[in-house]
Design a protein around this motif. Structure first.
Motif, mmCIF file in Angstrom:
data_model
loop_
_atom_site.group_PDB
_atom_site.id
_atom_site.type_symbol
_atom_site.label_atom_id
_atom_site.label_comp_id
_atom_site.label_asym_id
_atom_site.label_seq_id
_atom_site.Cartn_x
_atom_site.Cartn_y
_atom_site.Cartn_z
ATOM 1 N N GLU A 221 0.749 -1.172 0.008
ATOM 2 C CA GLU A 221 -0.015 0.227 0.554
ATOM 3 C C GLU A 221 1.044 1.345 -0.147
ATOM 4 O OE1 GLU A 221 -3.217 0.552 2.785
ATOM 5 O OE2 GLU A 221 -3.493 -1.555 2.710
ATOM 6 N N ASP A 222 1.911 1.002 0.945
ATOM 7 C CA ASP A 222 2.522 2.308 0.832
ATOM 8 C C ASP A 222 4.501 2.853 -0.820
ATOM 9 O OD1 ASP A 222 4.145 0.241 1.100
ATOM 10 O OD2 ASP A 222 5.990 1.627 2.660
ATOM 11 N N ALA A 223 3.356 1.722 -1.262
ATOM 12 C CA ALA A 223 4.665 2.114 -2.395
ATOM 13 C C ALA A 223 4.156 3.438 -3.630
ATOM 14 C CB ALA A 223 4.403 0.796 -3.533
ATOM 15 N N PRO A 224 5.367 3.793 -3.702
ATOM 16 C CA PRO A 224 5.455 4.983 -4.739
ATOM 17 C C PRO A 224 5.134 5.185 -5.229
ATOM 18 C CG PRO A 224 7.960 4.832 -3.670
ATOM 19 C CD PRO A 224 6.251 3.418 -3.258
ATOM 20 N N GLY A 225 4.953 6.201 -6.822
ATOM 21 C CA GLY A 225 4.542 5.581 -8.225
ATOM 22 C C GLY A 225 5.951 4.405 -8.646
ATOM 23 N N ILE A 226 5.433 3.451 -9.704
ATOM 24 C CA ILE A 226 6.181 2.746 -10.349
ATOM 25 C C ILE A 226 7.730 2.875 -11.158
ATOM 26 C CG2 ILE A 226 5.160 2.854 -12.688
ATOM 27 C CD1 ILE A 226 6.400 -0.460 -10.704
ATOM 28 N N THR A 227 8.168 4.652 -11.214
ATOM 29 C CA THR A 227 8.952 5.549 -11.215
ATOM 30 C C THR A 227 10.145 5.132 -9.906
ATOM 31 O OG1 THR A 227 7.800 6.240 -13.271
ATOM 32 C CG2 THR A 227 9.817 7.271 -13.141
ATOM 33 N N ARG A 228 9.060 5.612 -9.410
ATOM 34 C CA ARG A 228 10.416 5.063 -7.862
ATOM 35 C C ARG A 228 10.456 3.956 -7.548
ATOM 36 N NH1 ARG A 228 8.238 9.702 -4.028
ATOM 37 N NH2 ARG A 228 9.918 8.867 -2.381
ATOM 38 N N SER A 229 9.159 2.643 -7.553
ATOM 39 C CA SER A 229 9.294 1.677 -7.164
ATOM 40 C C SER A 229 10.170 0.842 -7.720
ATOM 41 C CB SER A 229 8.242 1.562 -6.444
ATOM 42 O OG SER A 229 6.805 1.314 -7.492
ATOM 43 N N ARG A 230 10.864 0.779 -9.250
ATOM 44 C CA ARG A 230 10.488 0.268 -10.132
ATOM 45 C C ARG A 230 12.163 -0.415 -9.141
ATOM 46 N NH1 ARG A 230 14.482 2.313 -11.735
ATOM 47 N NH2 ARG A 230 15.556 0.001 -12.783
ATOM 48 N N GLY A 231 12.879 -1.357 -9.797
ATOM 49 C CA GLY A 231 13.893 -1.957 -9.573
ATOM 50 C C GLY A 231 14.386 -2.020 -7.827
ATOM 51 N N THR A 232 13.268 -1.805 -7.060
ATOM 52 C CA THR A 232 13.821 -1.788 -5.373
ATOM 53 C C THR A 232 13.019 -3.438 -4.496
ATOM 54 O OG1 THR A 232 13.748 -0.212 -5.305
ATOM 55 C CG2 THR A 232 13.709 -1.162 -3.493
ATOM 56 N N TRP A 233 14.297 -3.970 -4.207
ATOM 57 C CA TRP A 233 13.234 -5.179 -3.452
ATOM 58 C C TRP A 233 12.893 -4.840 -2.811
ATOM 59 C CZ3 TRP A 233 12.836 -9.811 -6.182
ATOM 60 C CH2 TRP A 233 13.636 -10.179 -7.354
ATOM 61 N N ARG A 234 11.414 -6.145 -2.347
ATOM 62 C CA ARG A 234 10.387 -5.837 -1.764
ATOM 63 C C ARG A 234 10.056 -6.890 -0.933
ATOM 64 N NH1 ARG A 234 7.175 -1.190 0.053
ATOM 65 N NH2 ARG A 234 7.916 1.030 -0.939
ATOM 66 N N ASP A 235 9.987 -7.336 0.414
ATOM 67 C CA ASP A 235 9.257 -8.336 0.542
ATOM 68 C C ASP A 235 8.017 -8.751 0.804
ATOM 69 O OD1 ASP A 235 11.689 -9.564 0.969
ATOM 70 O OD2 ASP A 235 11.901 -9.482 2.481
ATOM 71 N N HIS A 236 7.391 -9.479 0.585
ATOM 72 C CA HIS A 236 5.810 -10.199 0.664
ATOM 73 C C HIS A 236 5.319 -10.843 1.641
ATOM 74 C CE1 HIS A 236 1.142 -9.163 -0.122
ATOM 75 N NE2 HIS A 236 1.422 -10.761 -0.634
ATOM 76 N N ALA A 237 4.833 -10.108 2.726
ATOM 77 C CA ALA A 237 4.398 -11.257 3.846
ATOM 78 C C ALA A 237 2.988 -12.382 3.974
ATOM 79 C CB ALA A 237 5.039 -10.969 5.536
ATOM 80 N N THR A 238 2.941 -13.102 2.893
ATOM 81 C CA THR A 238 1.238 -13.703 2.926
ATOM 82 C C THR A 238 0.659 -13.254 4.097
ATOM 83 O OG1 THR A 238 1.812 -15.962 3.252
ATOM 84 C CG2 THR A 238 2.182 -14.302 0.972
ATOM 85 N N ALA A 239 -0.468 -14.061 3.911
ATOM 86 C CA ALA A 239 -1.539 -13.942 5.680
ATOM 87 C C ALA A 239 -0.705 -15.480 5.781
ATOM 88 C CB ALA A 239 -3.025 -14.176 5.016
ATOM 89 N N GLY A 240 -1.313 -15.717 5.408
ATOM 90 C CA GLY A 240 -0.467 -17.861 5.907
ATOM 91 C C GLY A 240 1.228 -17.573 6.352
ATOM 92 N N GLY A 241 2.451 -16.177 6.439
ATOM 93 C CA GLY A 241 3.063 -16.661 6.676
ATOM 94 C C GLY A 241 4.234 -16.307 6.087
ATOM 95 N N ALA A 242 4.032 -16.583 4.580
ATOM 96 C CA ALA A 242 5.292 -16.876 3.643
ATOM 97 C C ALA A 242 5.790 -15.546 3.151
ATOM 98 C CB ALA A 242 4.380 -17.283 2.488
ATOM 99 N N VAL A 243 6.908 -15.973 2.566
ATOM 100 C CA VAL A 243 7.575 -14.005 2.679
ATOM 101 C C VAL A 243 8.207 -14.617 1.169
ATOM 102 C CG1 VAL A 243 9.566 -12.416 3.538
ATOM 103 C CG2 VAL A 243 8.301 -13.591 4.837
ATOM 104 N N ILE A 244 7.529 -13.333 0.566
ATOM 105 C CA ILE A 244 7.843 -13.691 -1.001
ATOM 106 C C ILE A 244 8.841 -12.504 -1.929
ATOM 107 C CG2 ILE A 244 7.614 -14.173 -3.475
ATOM 108 C CD1 ILE A 244 5.042 -15.898 -1.655
ATOM 109 N N PRO A 245 9.988 -12.541 -2.088
ATOM 110 C CA PRO A 245 10.616 -10.995 -2.346
ATOM 111 C C PRO A 245 9.949 -11.207 -3.496
ATOM 112 C CG PRO A 245 12.700 -12.902 -2.364
ATOM 113 C CD PRO A 245 11.085 -13.494 -1.955
#
Ligand code: URA
Length: 278
Positions: A221-245
């Motif tokens: 939700e907090d990601a800036p627009g794609i021009t700024r967010s592209r190319g930078t890794w983030r981790d997504h934590a799923t509701a089930g507890g998995a963390v995916i780059p």
């Protein structure tokens, strides 16, 4: 209506986002009075002899009005969460999405567009929403943007087809085409999200690529627009507890309009290849 007036009418329809025919037969909307408000009645001459031979026009079918939410968003989100959680594999999740009636986009779409490629692949891509070609065919990324996406994948040795290349799996943040390809609303995204999240959990990819703003901001939700967010890794934590780059990059439709940006997308693809090989 003459050709000039007809062209002007069709141009106006296209500008309003009406670029598709949704029925096999034309409907006579001059007789339709709308779901809530009645059209003003045109006064009729007091006495007119009934014309015996002329057939009565068939009542027009109630048109589907995309945007009329069949269920309030909160209820739809709760129903989507329950249906997604109950699915134990990709096939039952696909069935649950097909059976789901809580998204207001569904009545205006021809097809439910869920996924393509090889389930369980280490590389998962998340796009925005089906466009006109995807809605017609029922698969994500089959238009020009999809062809560019296939070339981008091949450049790093992946493909959504079974074969020599390493597998990829593709889905979208939204499963039904927004009318006129408008951007999906926050409510539509939130309603589809429990299914997207479950698709991620059941596929358990090593890496996710988000294509453009919508899927990136769907996961962050907090990601800036794609021009700024592209190319930078983030981790997504799923509701089930998995963390995916996750690596956000440009949407291929944007790259078709702005080919100079392909240089940056290429840098992102190299990052992804490195992470997949690590
Ligand atoms: N654009 C998307 O984001 N997804 C598709 O499936 C097609 C075009």
């Amino acid at each position: 209506m003459d050709a000039v007036a007809l062209r002007a009418l069709l141009t106006w329809y296209a500008e309003m986002g009406i670029d598709d025919i949704t029925g096999e037969v034309p409907s006579d909307f001059s007789e339709w009075t709308g779901p809530a408000k009645k059209m003003p009645q045109v006064p009729q001459p007091a006495q007119q002899a009934p014309r015996a031979a002329s057939p009565q026009p068939k009542p027009a079918p109630a048109p589907i009005i995309p945007g009329d939410a069949p269920v309030p968003a909160d209820e739809a989100i709760a129903a989507a969460k329950a249906a997604a959680a109950a699915a134990t594999d990709i096939e039952s999740l696909r069935e649950a999405i097909m059976a789901f009636d809580g998204c207001p986009l569904k009545p205006g779409a021809r097809n439910t567009v869920i996924d393509d490629g090889i389930a369980g692949a280490p590389l998962m891509l998340l796009g925005e929403a089906p466009g006109r070609d995807e809605d017609r065919i029922g698969k994500p990324f089959v238009g020009r943007a999809g062809q560019l996406l296939d070339r981008m994948l091949a450049a790093i040795g992946h493909s959504r087809q079974e074969g020599e290349l390493a597998p990829a799996y593709i889905s979208n943040a939204i499963f039904w085409r927004p009318p006129g390809n408008r951007a999906p609303t926050k409510a539509e995204i939130a309603i589809c999200f429990p299914f997207v999240e479950r698709l991620i959990e059941l596929n358990a990819p090593k890496v996710i690529i988000t294509l453009g703003n919508t899927p990136t901001q769907t996961l962050f939700e907090d990601a800036p627009g794609i021009t700024r967010s592209r190319g930078t890794w983030r981790d997504h934590a799923t509701a089930g507890g998995a963390v995916i780059p996750v690596l956000p990059t440009f949407h291929p439709a944007f790259l078709l309009r702005q080919p100079a940006q392909k240089r940056l997308a290429w840098a992102d693809l190299i990052e992804i290849r490195k992470r997949l090989q690590s």
